[in-house]
Design an enzyme around this catalytic site. Structure first.
Site, PDB file in Angstrom:
ATOM      1  N   SER A   1      -9.287   2.459   4.141  1.00 29.51           N
ATOM      2  CA  SER A   1      -8.409   3.090   3.184  1.00 29.51           C
ATOM      3  C   SER A   1      -7.681   2.097   2.262  1.00 29.51           C
ATOM      4  CB  SER A   1      -7.362   3.934   3.935  1.00 29.51           C
ATOM      5  OG  SER A   1      -6.560   3.124   4.796  1.00 29.51           O
TER       6      SER A   1
ATOM      7  N   SER B   1      -9.878  -0.376   8.047  1.00 28.41           N
ATOM      8  CA  SER B   1      -9.319  -0.155   6.718  1.00 28.41           C
ATOM      9  C   SER B   1      -8.829  -1.408   6.003  1.00 28.41           C
ATOM     10  CB  SER B   1      -8.176   0.858   6.786  1.00 28.41           C
ATOM     11  OG  SER B   1      -8.682   2.147   7.028  1.00 28.41           O
TER      12      SER B   1
ATOM     13  N   LYS C   1       0.838  -1.195   0.000  1.00 28.79           N
ATOM     14  CA  LYS C   1       0.000   0.000   0.000  1.00 28.79           C
ATOM     15  C   LYS C   1       0.876   1.250   0.000  1.00 28.79           C
ATOM     16  CE  LYS C   1      -3.891   1.719   2.857  1.00 28.79           C
ATOM     17  NZ  LYS C   1      -4.652   1.426   4.095  1.00 28.79           N
TER      18      LYS C   1
END
Length: 467
Positions: free
Chosen positions: A156, A180, A81
């Site tokens: 996220s 997330s 990520k």
């Protein structure tokens, strides 16, 4: 196996590479081709390291041929990520001003993936500052949910979830400070494991200062995968110690065996309202676990609503003090709007309230641990409704209240630092649906075992998307 390699699980790929049935180059090439084919439409992977990945795959294949000792993810294509450090690449966190924020070293979770033999093929999208449950930012653009583009892919770790769901990678790294990992997995029909606080080491050398206290105690690193076995494999790889994280605890991955421990099933202890399809999914999972021999009872764990509110007041209250200036200066319009609406529902945090909220975490966790003596596992919703329409968090105070009501279990369990997993159970009106299973600290093995039982029996769980 008569299917393209991008459809194979991480467990299958690792075994086949180790046994010389396929090469890592073949597996990596399949995922890179998959990214080239569908990522332009979905925008899940925002940075592709094709040359480096193929070179790493060739090295992995050379090691297999040489008889070198291999790690558990040897040759397996994974993504990371964009809010964790990867040496030589920018840690943008979805922010234009950070596009040249180049990391000198790998974050612990990235280093652990490499040591386990994984081949990192790309970086996945996140909202600016990783502060939304919708994955969109001015630097990289919006990530679409491949099931229904009008619904969020979650955030996220929305890019990670979409990459895993569509076969762009076998394992997608993510992180979870308030849902997330678990929420994007829920929205995309994948498996999202949030490990215990302290299980997987974390540190970003590119950060200008230490993280706020709430994030140190709440945020964790983990994985999004297409099945429970791969989540177990990813955890074993990610959890290796690293001295840069003072909170890391080197606990065994397997605890004392308990055959089919007690499961407390709860639907809506906070009284916020639950969608009928979500209730049906939880009841379905409860029936599956009962048939599998688990001792299932309908019991609400303590303080769910209070713990969820404490999560908001602690984490978002600190964010007002630590991030407001950065978001005002560097945030895009979406981030500034979402943050303003978050702050509208968050009390001002002074020193006494900070002391109270950080201390209250021990009170709520003590009560949950006492509850878990009899009910080691809690089966509950991931969210109180299916994946939300795009933009709910930037529309109005009322729509943000809807989001927070829906995410009450995500917030409560994040605040407590307990391991939990989102596992799919089916599809409702074209969007995946699933359940959450929560366990005692450092007992991811119990959580994974129960999730595997649900996964095995939930025949209508979402398939790997092929189009």
């Amino acid at each position: 196996m008569d299917m393209p390699l991008w459809r194979w699980s991480a467990t299958q790929l690792a075994s086949a590479i180790r046994n010389k049935e396929i090469t890592s180059r073949e597996a990596v090439t399949a995922c890179l081709d998959r990214i080239a084919s569908i990522n332009p439409e979905l925008n899940a992977v925002v940075s592709v390291q094709a040359d480096d990945a193929l070179a790493a795959a060739d090295l992995a294949d050379h090691m297999v041929a040489a008889g070198t000792t291999l790690g558990p993810l040897h040759g397996v294509p994974v993504t990371t990520k964009i809010n964790v450090d990867q040496a030589g690449l920018p840690t943008t966190n979805g922010i234009v001003a950070f596009k040249d924020n180049i990391a000198k070293d790998d974050a612990p979770v990235v280093a652990n993936l490499r040591r386990a033999g994984a081949v990192i093929i790309g970086r996945t999208n996140t909202p600016a500052f990783s502060m939304r449950w919708f994955t969109d930012n001015e630097l990289h653009g919006r990530t679409l949910n491949p099931w229904r583009p009008d619904r969020t892919p979650g955030g996220s770790s929305g890019g990670a979830a979409v990459a895993a769901a569509t076969g762009m990678c076998a394992i997608a790294h993510g992180n979870d400070g308030g849902g997330s990992i678990r929420y994007p997995a829920y929205c995309t029909g994948t498996v999202g494991l949030r490990p215990s606080f302290g299980r997987v080491p974390a540190f970003n050398g590119t950060a200008p200062s230490e993280r706020q206290l709430s994030l140190q105690l709440i945020s964790v690193q983990g994985a999004i995968t297409r099945n429970v076995a791969d989540a177990r494999l990813a955890l074993a790889a990610m959890a290796a110690p690293d001295p840069r994280d003072p909170w890391h605890v080197a606990m065994p991955l397997e605890g004392p065996r308990r055959d089919h421990p007690g499961v407390a099933v709860c639907l809506d202890p906070a009284g916020v309202g639950i969608a009928p399809e979500v209730e049906a999914a939880v009841r379905k999972a409860a029936a599956i676990l009962h048939r599998a021999g688990y001792e299932v009872s309908w019991r609400d764990p303590p303080d769910v609503a209070a713990a969820a509110k404490a999560w908001n007041d602690f984490a978002q209250g600190e964010a007002r003090l630590t991030l407001s200036a950065q978001i005002e200066q560097h945030g895009d319009a979406l981030a500034r709007r979402a943050f303003a609406l978050m702050m509208a529902r968050t009390p001002e945090l002074d020193v006494p309230s900070l002391m109270q909220l950080s201390a209250a975490r021990a009170t709520y966790l003590r009560r949950w641990q006492a509850f878990m003596q009899e009910h080691p596992l809690v089966l509950c919703p991931v969210a109180m409704e299916t994946a939300l329409p795009y933009g709910v968090d930037i529309e109005s105070e009322a729509s943000v209240d809807r989001l927070y009501r829906s995410h009450v279990f995500l917030f409560a369990t994040a605040y407590l630092g307990l391991p939990s997993i989102s596992v799919p159970t089916g599809v409702h009106e074209g969007i995946p649906i699933g359940v959450q299973i929560v366990g005692p600290r450092f007992r991811e093995d119990l959580v994974l075992d129960a999730a595997a039982a649900v996964e095995h029996a939930a025949a209508e769980a979402p398939p790997l998307l092929s189009s």
